[in-house]
Write a protein that holds these residues in place. Structure first.
Motif, PDB file in Angstrom:
ATOM      1  N   ARG A  73      -1.004  -4.164 -13.316  1.00 34.13           N
ATOM      2  CA  ARG A  73      -0.834  -3.805 -11.906  1.00 34.13           C
ATOM      3  C   ARG A  73      -2.151  -3.837 -11.127  1.00 34.13           C
ATOM      4  NH1 ARG A  73      -0.917   0.379  -8.028  1.00 34.13           N
ATOM      5  NH2 ARG A  73      -2.252   1.624  -9.344  1.00 34.13           N
ATOM      6  N   GLY A  74      -3.174  -3.279 -11.715  1.00 28.70           N
ATOM      7  CA  GLY A  74      -4.462  -3.172 -11.030  1.00 28.70           C
ATOM      8  C   GLY A  74      -5.186  -4.487 -10.857  1.00 28.70           C
ATOM      9  N   HIS A  75      -4.662  -5.552 -11.445  1.00 23.55           N
ATOM     10  CA  HIS A  75      -5.348  -6.844 -11.390  1.00 23.55           C
ATOM     11  C   HIS A  75      -4.556  -7.898 -10.623  1.00 23.55           C
ATOM     12  CE1 HIS A  75      -7.963  -5.059 -14.372  1.00 23.55           C
ATOM     13  NE2 HIS A  75      -6.876  -4.707 -15.033  1.00 23.55           N
ATOM     14  N   CYS A  76      -3.382  -7.488 -10.104  1.00 23.30           N
ATOM     15  CA  CYS A  76      -2.486  -8.471  -9.472  1.00 23.30           C
ATOM     16  C   CYS A  76      -2.679  -8.563  -7.964  1.00 23.30           C
ATOM     17  CB  CYS A  76      -1.026  -8.076  -9.716  1.00 23.30           C
ATOM     18  SG  CYS A  76      -0.460  -8.476 -11.355  1.00 23.30           S
ATOM     19  N   ILE A  77      -2.503  -9.770  -7.443  1.00 31.26           N
ATOM     20  CA  ILE A  77      -2.347  -9.961  -6.002  1.00 31.26           C
ATOM     21  C   ILE A  77      -1.105 -10.825  -5.812  1.00 31.26           C
ATOM     22  CG2 ILE A  77      -3.344 -10.875  -3.863  1.00 31.26           C
ATOM     23  CD1 ILE A  77      -6.112 -10.280  -4.953  1.00 31.26           C
ATOM     24  N   LYS A  93       3.432  -1.868  -5.818  1.00 33.01           N
ATOM     25  CA  LYS A  93       2.183  -1.144  -5.521  1.00 33.01           C
ATOM     26  C   LYS A  93       0.994  -1.998  -5.942  1.00 33.01           C
ATOM     27  CE  LYS A  93       4.243   3.355  -6.541  1.00 33.01           C
ATOM     28  NZ  LYS A  93       4.227   4.419  -7.552  1.00 33.01           N
ATOM     29  N   ILE A  94       0.862  -3.137  -5.295  1.00 34.21           N
ATOM     30  CA  ILE A  94      -0.266  -4.033  -5.577  1.00 34.21           C
ATOM     31  C   ILE A  94      -0.790  -4.564  -4.244  1.00 34.21           C
ATOM     32  CG2 ILE A  94       0.629  -4.773  -7.833  1.00 34.21           C
ATOM     33  CD1 ILE A  94       1.573  -7.369  -6.404  1.00 34.21           C
ATOM     34  N   ASP A  95      -1.948  -5.220  -4.266  1.00 33.56           N
ATOM     35  CA  ASP A  95      -2.427  -5.910  -3.076  1.00 33.56           C
ATOM     36  C   ASP A  95      -1.527  -7.123  -2.856  1.00 33.56           C
ATOM     37  OD1 ASP A  95      -4.431  -4.156  -2.637  1.00 33.56           O
ATOM     38  OD2 ASP A  95      -6.084  -5.502  -3.094  1.00 33.56           O
ATOM     39  N   PRO A 119      -8.548 -12.288 -10.267  1.00 33.15           N
ATOM     40  CA  PRO A 119      -7.245 -11.605 -10.201  1.00 33.15           C
ATOM     41  C   PRO A 119      -6.112 -12.440 -10.792  1.00 33.15           C
ATOM     42  CG  PRO A 119      -7.801 -12.509  -8.066  1.00 33.15           C
ATOM     43  CD  PRO A 119      -8.979 -12.787  -8.960  1.00 33.15           C
TER      44      PRO A 119
ATOM     45  N   LEU B 198      -8.083  -7.910   0.208  1.00 32.17           N
ATOM     46  CA  LEU B 198      -7.331  -7.919  -1.044  1.00 32.17           C
ATOM     47  C   LEU B 198      -8.270  -8.266  -2.199  1.00 32.17           C
ATOM     48  CD1 LEU B 198      -4.192 -10.014   0.025  1.00 32.17           C
ATOM     49  CD2 LEU B 198      -4.575  -7.563   0.291  1.00 32.17           C
ATOM     50  N   THR B 200      -7.601  -6.645  -5.432  1.00 30.73           N
ATOM     51  CA  THR B 200      -6.837  -5.939  -6.474  1.00 30.73           C
ATOM     52  C   THR B 200      -7.129  -4.434  -6.415  1.00 30.73           C
ATOM     53  OG1 THR B 200      -8.361  -6.016  -8.355  1.00 30.73           O
ATOM     54  CG2 THR B 200      -6.929  -7.944  -8.034  1.00 30.73           C
ATOM     55  N   VAL B 201      -6.137  -3.651  -6.837  1.00 33.69           N
ATOM     56  CA  VAL B 201      -6.286  -2.195  -6.690  1.00 33.69           C
ATOM     57  C   VAL B 201      -7.079  -1.566  -7.849  1.00 33.69           C
ATOM     58  CG1 VAL B 201      -4.247  -1.923  -5.264  1.00 33.69           C
ATOM     59  CG2 VAL B 201      -4.026  -1.711  -7.736  1.00 33.69           C
ATOM     60  N   GLY B 202      -7.282  -2.323  -8.933  1.00 34.22           N
ATOM     61  CA  GLY B 202      -8.047  -1.787 -10.063  1.00 34.22           C
ATOM     62  C   GLY B 202      -7.318  -0.648 -10.754  1.00 34.22           C
ATOM     63  N   ASP B 203      -8.074   0.273 -11.287  1.00 35.26           N
ATOM     64  CA  ASP B 203      -7.452   1.364 -12.056  1.00 35.26           C
ATOM     65  C   ASP B 203      -6.993   2.523 -11.180  1.00 35.26           C
ATOM     66  OD1 ASP B 203      -7.888  -0.052 -14.351  1.00 35.26           O
ATOM     67  OD2 ASP B 203      -9.926   0.750 -14.585  1.00 35.26           O
ATOM     68  N   ASP B 206      -3.581   3.433  -6.380  1.00 37.31           N
ATOM     69  CA  ASP B 206      -3.612   2.954  -5.006  1.00 37.31           C
ATOM     70  C   ASP B 206      -2.265   2.285  -4.719  1.00 37.31           C
ATOM     71  OD1 ASP B 206      -4.134   1.243  -2.807  1.00 37.31           O
ATOM     72  OD2 ASP B 206      -6.271   1.261  -3.276  1.00 37.31           O
ATOM     73  N   PRO B 207      -1.660   2.528  -3.556  1.00 36.70           N
ATOM     74  CA  PRO B 207      -0.379   1.868  -3.283  1.00 36.70           C
ATOM     75  C   PRO B 207      -0.532   0.369  -3.049  1.00 36.70           C
ATOM     76  CG  PRO B 207      -1.109   3.096  -1.356  1.00 36.70           C
ATOM     77  CD  PRO B 207      -2.075   3.420  -2.465  1.00 36.70           C
ATOM     78  N   GLY B 208      -1.762  -0.089  -2.858  1.00 39.70           N
ATOM     79  CA  GLY B 208      -1.987  -1.515  -2.615  1.00 39.70           C
ATOM     80  C   GLY B 208      -2.071  -1.801  -1.132  1.00 39.70           C
ATOM     81  N   ARG B 209      -2.886  -2.793  -0.798  1.00 33.56           N
ATOM     82  CA  ARG B 209      -3.028  -3.196   0.609  1.00 33.56           C
ATOM     83  C   ARG B 209      -2.055  -4.330   0.888  1.00 33.56           C
ATOM     84  NH1 ARG B 209      -9.127  -2.754  -1.116  1.00 33.56           N
ATOM     85  NH2 ARG B 209      -8.004  -3.495  -2.922  1.00 33.56           N
ATOM     86  N   PHE B 210      -1.605  -4.419   2.114  1.00 36.71           N
ATOM     87  CA  PHE B 210      -0.572  -5.400   2.444  1.00 36.71           C
ATOM     88  C   PHE B 210      -0.970  -6.125   3.722  1.00 36.71           C
ATOM     89  CE2 PHE B 210       3.794  -6.480   4.004  1.00 36.71           C
ATOM     90  CZ  PHE B 210       4.161  -7.280   2.934  1.00 36.71           C
TER      91      PHE B 210
END
Lengths: 281, 358
Positions: A73-77, A93-95, A119, B198, B200-203, B206-210
């Protein structure tokens, strides 16, 4: 043991399965219950806004499960194409970013390259988006051997705009732009994207799945995970076509839509893996 | 000591980008800007940058959209017809508020036109040629040195406003060789990109940016349009740039941009030497347009001559600024020295027209 009706039970939009509940507080006798199936962790707790019987929600659930199981999850776009399926991108919940119609592979290329390949970038595209307006983008991205993953939702028509013919529409299928059914003279033939892309050198993995049964869902999950793994391993492009029900386009009930996929679409679009290599030259 | 080169305007575009720390370029060959594509193909790998030769200008602009979304400095370039193909993407970059730089090295139009020079893209770059209500900041250099410097400014303005910025040159500026002093321009601190880029949200939980390219789908469309309009107002108030001479003391003012401003500048200096009361205005930002300086000059100057290598495009902006307070004449494509596509508006032609009209 008598159970009261509990308004706090949250259910999966399509299946009605319980995804979370406070049920143990509302039963006379306290029973510990284990939740064995719930919303993937990487998905927002939001209601679906898709039509009843639409399988795009299931496709996003599939992607969510794959992301959770691979712990990426933390590595996906994510890059969403244009169409109903794009609404799902906001569920994760990702970019994520929305692309213009057909351009998701190019946007994904820009993201992946600008971040020097770090990514895990994937696109979700429909059949009008990918196979009509975006076919050139798709083929060129595969030809460059981009390390990307595309989830291709094939529902044999343009759903968002009201059920017009797509390149994937079956012969004799009635749509709003083929009122007499799709005839090859003048309207062409159903296009087999997974097989077409499998012929390309830059492609690492190309497969087609369906969601017509729990077994098929599990198979599709395994396939999507393999596709992500190809990207993680830096092999090349990975591609999964998923046959998806669109009851309004099919002009059928949700159940009839699934049956129609089994009786008609599977004949035209056989399931399987068309390319799977660990290295491209 | 500053590093000096004798190079053409197309390569100056490339150097300007490198000096602005741009490390991403996506491009497709088209004459007369092929040197830009070739420059980045040659130079970017040396500095660990990213060069992608795309399959079309549509592809270029969409890769640029992806790269801009990650917060890196990125650019593309093309020429007239290719720029037209990018318009949907430029509208999208404006809608999504993503900073990037796009260069248009103009060739002749309309349609396939020709591969030689013209200034016929004024309308399509300044009016936001794509769909919907947006504007591009457009910078128009008139020399190789200025091309190099304005590219650096373009990246600064793009980051400052989170908006695409266009560099408008043409085949003359792009192909001519001039001396260039390489130096880095410092524009001070710029807004941080972390909140939206953008990466990536990493560890983090984070809900993520859109990043949404269709502002009307989610949220309040009206509020978005009001906010974006304020941004355009701010650009109009703060970012107007021009070069001017003798505007307070002129019977006739020459208004010209880009390569034709070079011909006009010589004519203006020559006219002054000969004792003619001639002024000169060169818009450097074509949008926002320097309306106020022209309007102020129109209070006491009775004649304006717009020199541009087209059928009269900036002419309309000058007419709007002048508000019928003065005559506005055009020295345009009909004044070229040849009937073929190799024709140009020569400095002596501008001087001759100035003398005839004054």
């Amino acid at each position: 043991m008598k159970r009261k009706v509990d308004e706090n039970v949250k259910r999966e939009p399509f299946s009605g399965r319980i995804i979370s509940s406070t049920i143990k507080e509302n039963i006379d006798e306290k029973v510990e219950r284990e939740i064995v199936y719930s919303r993937p962790e990487c998905m927002h707790d939001l209601p679906t806004i898709l039509c009843p019987g639409c399988q795009h929600g299931l496709i996003y659930r599939l992607i969510g499960e794959a992301i959770d199981e691979l712990k990426i999850r933390g590595h996906c776009i994510g890059v969403g194409g244009v169409g109903c399926h794009a609404m799902g991108m906001g569920m994760l919940k990702i970019d994520a970013i929305m692309a213009l119609h057909g351009r998701a592979p190019e946007v994904a290329t820009g993201i992946k390259r600008s971040l020097h390949g770090k990514p895990i970038v994937f696109t979700v595209q429909g059949d009008g988006d990918l196979a009509a307006i975006g076919m050139g983008d798709m083929i060129n991205a595969v030809n460059r051997g981009e390390k990307l993953t595309t989830i291709f939702c094939n529902n044999a028509g343009y759903g968002t705009t009201g059920g017009q013919m797509a390149p994937t529409t079956l012969l004799d299928q009635v749509t709003t732009t083929t009122p007499e059914g799709r005839q090859p003279q003048g309207f062409g033939y159903p296009i087999h994207v997974a097989e077409l892309l499998a012929t390309m050198t830059g492609m690492a993995f190309s497969a087609r799945c369906a969601l017509t049964s729990p077994a098929q869902f599990n198979q599709a999950l395994k396939t999507v995970k393999t596709a992500f793994q190809k990207q993680i391993d830096g092999v090349g492009y990975s591609f999964v076509e998923i046959l998806s029900a669109c009851p309004p386009t099919f002009k059928k009930t949700p159940l009839e839509s699934i049956k129609w996929i089994m009786s008609h679409m599977l004949e035209e679009y056989p399931l399987g893996i068309f390319k799977d290599v660990d290295k491209i030259p | 000591m500053l590093e000096k080169r004798l190079i053409n305007g197309n390569e100056a575009l490339g150097y300007g980008a490198l000096y602005a720390d741009c490390r991403c370029y996506f491009g497709y060959p088209i004459t007369p800007q092929n040197e830009v594509v070739e420059f980045f193909a040659r130079e970017l790998p040396k500095v660990g940058g990213v060069f992608v030769q795309t399959e079309s200008e549509v592809s270029s602009i969409n890769m640029l959209y992806g790269a801009a979304a990650t917060g890196v400095r990125a650019m593309t370039s093309s020429s007239s017809t290719g720029f037209s193909l990018m318009q949907e993407g430029i509208s999208t970059l404006a809608a999504s508020e993503l900073p990037c730089v796009i260069a248009d090295v103009q060739r002749g139009g309309p349609g396939g036109g020709n591969t030689q020079t013209s200034q016929m893209d004024y309308m399509q770059v300044t009016r936001g040629g794509g769909n919907g209500g947006y504007h591009n900041i457009v910078l128009s250099p008139a020399s190789v040195q200025e091309t190099f410097e304005l590219v650096q400014l373009a990246f600064c303005l793009a980051d400052k406003y989170r908006h695409p910025v266009i560099i408008l040159t043409d085949a003359i500026i792009g192909q001519m060789q001039e001396g260039l002093e390489l130096h880095r321009l410092d524009f001070g601190p710029l807004p941080d990109k972390k909140s939206w880029a953008l990466t990536t949200v990493g560890d983090h939980d984070d809900p993520g940016r859109f990043i949404q390219n269709a502002p009307g789908i989610l949220g309040s469309y009206r509020d978005y349009m009001i906010r974006i309009t304020k941004k355009y107002q701010e650009m109009t108030e703060k970012e107007v740039r021009y070069q001017a001479g003798h505007t307070e003391d002129a019977d006739l003012i020459v208004v010209s941009f880009g390569s034709s401003a070079r011909s006009s500048l010589w004519a203006y200096h020559q006219a002054r030497k000969e004792g003619l009361r001639v002024g000169f205005i060169r818009p450097i930002t074509l949008w926002p347009f320097p309306t106020q300086i022209i309007r102020a000059a129109a209070q006491h100057t009775k004649k304006f001559v717009v020199v541009e290598d087209n059928l009269g495009q900036m002419l309309r902006d000058v007419q709007a600024a002048v508000q019928d307070k003065a005559e506005v004449h055009l020295v345009g494509i009909a004044h070229r020295h040849l009937v073929t596509s190799s024709g140009m508006i020569f400095p002596k032609t501008v001087l001759q027209e100035v003398k005839r009209l004054i």
